[in-house]
Each structure stands twice: as structure tokens, then as C-alpha cells.
Design a protein around this motif. Structure first.
Motif, mmCIF file in Angstrom:
data_model
loop_
_atom_site.group_PDB
_atom_site.id
_atom_site.type_symbol
_atom_site.label_atom_id
_atom_site.label_comp_id
_atom_site.label_asym_id
_atom_site.label_seq_id
_atom_site.Cartn_x
_atom_site.Cartn_y
_atom_site.Cartn_z
ATOM 1 N N TRP A 74 -28.966 -2.336 51.275
ATOM 2 C CA TRP A 74 -29.240 -2.851 49.895
ATOM 3 C C TRP A 74 -28.508 -2.600 48.803
ATOM 4 N N ASP A 75 -28.451 -3.706 47.746
ATOM 5 C CA ASP A 75 -27.717 -3.536 46.659
ATOM 6 C C ASP A 75 -27.936 -2.137 45.959
ATOM 7 N N GLN A 77 -17.957 -10.767 53.830
ATOM 8 C CA GLN A 77 -19.158 -11.750 53.724
ATOM 9 C C GLN A 77 -20.282 -10.689 53.814
ATOM 10 N N ALA A 83 -23.213 -10.616 50.491
ATOM 11 C CA ALA A 83 -24.704 -10.861 50.763
ATOM 12 C C ALA A 83 -25.495 -9.793 50.202
ATOM 13 N N VAL A 84 -24.760 -8.627 50.259
ATOM 14 C CA VAL A 84 -25.397 -7.293 49.559
ATOM 15 C C VAL A 84 -25.608 -7.487 48.093
ATOM 16 N N HIS A 85 -24.176 -7.999 47.521
ATOM 17 C CA HIS A 85 -24.213 -7.991 46.079
ATOM 18 C C HIS A 85 -24.976 -9.170 45.529
ATOM 19 N N ASN A 86 -24.893 -10.360 46.350
ATOM 20 C CA ASN A 86 -25.495 -11.883 45.620
ATOM 21 C C ASN A 86 -26.930 -11.811 45.883
ATOM 22 N N ASP A 87 -27.413 -11.477 47.303
ATOM 23 C CA ASP A 87 -28.504 -11.438 47.694
ATOM 24 C C ASP A 87 -29.556 -10.357 47.655
ATOM 25 N N GLY A 88 -29.029 -9.203 47.232
ATOM 26 C CA GLY A 88 -29.697 -7.862 47.350
ATOM 27 C C GLY A 88 -29.569 -7.148 48.618
ATOM 28 N N HIS A 89 -29.304 -7.654 49.630
ATOM 29 C CA HIS A 89 -29.440 -6.885 50.879
ATOM 30 C C HIS A 89 -28.571 -7.770 51.780
ATOM 31 N N ALA A 90 -28.302 -7.093 53.197
ATOM 32 C CA ALA A 90 -27.751 -7.622 53.959
ATOM 33 C C ALA A 90 -28.226 -7.011 55.307
#
Length: 100
Positions: A31-32, A58, A62-69
């Protein structure tokens, strides 16, 4: 002495048997957070998971932009170990059942 019920198991009785929960796929999710720098997260993913620069970047984005990966998928026990390792690196991580 055998039970009459045991002798007459139906097809429906057999279908009620389900696979154990641990056989289902699980995920480790990072998570971010407001603390860790992006280059540090990339380094953790490369160092711990062995991802290449491109894949690690990548996932970090995703963590940074979507909040999690989702950074790994597999057996629950292994995903719990990965989540603990992420905690040891100072990242926020959880384990969840993979969507069907």
C-alpha cells in the motif's frame, strides 16, 4: 458393524467436499504511504522479490498512482512471509485472498 447411512453415500454427499482454504491463491498487497521514497520502493522490490528494474518500477508506480499493488501471489503462508518482509523494510503490506 457398518452404518446403513455410510453404505449409501449419494453423489450429492460427495460433492459437498470442498478443497481446504489454504489451496486457494492469496496475494501480498503493498500500500502507498507518505513516508517511503519511490526509488526506495523500487529497490525493495528488486532486492527482495528479484524483480528487474522495469517490473519493480511498474509495481512502484501502481502503488504510488493506484494506492496499492499486488506484488506476489501464491500460498497463504508464503504471502504472509512476504508481507512480514515488507513490514521489515518499512512498507505497508497486507495479505488477501485472490479474486476468483
Amino acid at each position: 458393524m457398518t452404518s446403513a447411512l455410510a453404505d449409501h453415500a449419494t453423489e450429492e454427499d460427495v460433492r459437498l467436499v470442498v478443497a481446504p482454504e489454504s489451496s486457494a491463491p492469496w496475494q501480498t498487497v503493498v500500500w502507498d504511504d507518505p513516508v517511503n521514497l519511490m526509488n526506495y520502493v523500487v529497490r525493495v522490490f528488486r532486492e527482495y522479490f528479484g524483480y528487474g528494474e522495469e517490473r519493480a518500477t511498474q509495481l512502484m508506480l501502481a502503488v504510488h498512482n493506484d494506492g496499492h499493488a499486488v506484488v506476489a501471489e501464491g500460498a497463504r503462508e508464503q504471502m504472509e512471509l512476504h508481507a512480514q518482509a515488507m513490514h521489515d523494510y518499512g512498507l505497508w503490506a497486507t495479505v488477501r485472498r485472490a479474486p476468483m
